[in-house]
Design a protein around this motif. Structure first.
Motif: not given
Length: 247
Positions: A18-21, A26-31, A48-51, A209-222
């Motif tokens: 959890x803390x790592x995610x 931000x460091x996973x942006x290249x991935x 920010x994902x922290x807030x 809403x924007x067909x951005x699967x990356x955003x969905x994955x990022x929120x769902x993972x946390x």
């Protein structure tokens, strides 16, 4: 803690993930840029994902606490001689709160309360009531009658019997209901972002809403990691309560 124990400790592993995610997203942006090359913005950066995580946890904590106080108090009330006649009504209301879609509650509350965390707090509290009520009633009903008779024979009054005998013995069952309610709220709180509440649902909703699967994955993972940590924490607490009640 030995390395082997650490690797088998679900709570500690979950916390590390959890803390790592949260801190390292931000460091996973290249991935994400590699996985989704067609996206111009592969990382959610509006908040920010922290807030978002802190706001998500605050909403879950407030709604769960409200459900525990309301549901636990009501569950205790209907197991008392003076409140038994209201038991059926309470169970009906709690069941309706569980089956009524949170989105519908949000839609009804927004015109009255406006956008923000308030309508989400109402929806999540209603959604968490049923497991708290059910397990409080089941736990208190499960206390053996001879134990209650012995407590009364020792001169304990109704309040003493409740707080010194019934609640301690029913605690593991009640905790299981609270655990279910909190885990439900962790996932359901993501919907609150549809009415302006800041939660981990923001990247998910924006991504959908924007067909951005990356955003969905990022929120769902946390959200998933947070649910695992909370569930493991309750598992640890349940084990402690079981050992304490057997002393």
């Amino acid at each position: 803690m030995a390395p082997r124990d650490f690797l088998t400790d679900r709570l500690m592993l979950g916390l590390v993930v959890l803390v790592a995610l949260v801190l390292g997203m931000p460091s996973l942006k290249p991935l994400f840029a590699t996985l989704f090359p067609r996206l111009d913005r592969p990382l959610y950066e509006a908040e920010s994902f922290v807030s978002l995580t802190l706001d998500h946890m605050a909403l879950v904590g407030a709604s769960s606490l409200a459900a525990i106080m309301l549901g636990g108090g009501a569950g205790i009330a209907v197991t008392r001689p003076w409140g038994r006649e209201f038991r059926g009504l309470l169970e009906t209301v709690a069941t309706m709160g569980q089956t009524f879609p949170p989105v519908a509650v949000l839609a009804l509350a927004v015109p009255v309360m406006g956008f923000g965390p308030e309508p989400a707090l109402i929806a999540l509290t209603l959604y968490a009531l049923l497991p708290v009520v059910e397990n409080t009633v089941a736990g208190l009903d499960g206390v053996p009658a001879p134990v209650l008779d012995s407590a009364r024979g020792l001169g304990m009054g109704p309040a003493e019997v409740l707080f010194r005998v019934e609640l301690p013995l029913a605690a593991p069952v009640i905790l299981a209901g609270i655990r279910t309610a909190v885990i439900i709220n962790v996932g359901t709180a993501a919907i609150a972002s549809t009415v302006g509440a800041k939660t981990l649902g923001l990247p998910i909703i924006v991504g959908l809403n924007g067909s951005n699967q990356a955003y969905v994955i990022q929120g769902a993972l946390i959200v998933a990691a947070l649910a695992v940590v909370i569930d493991a924490g309750f598992d640890r607490l349940a084990g402690w309560l079981t050992r304490w009640s057997q002393r």
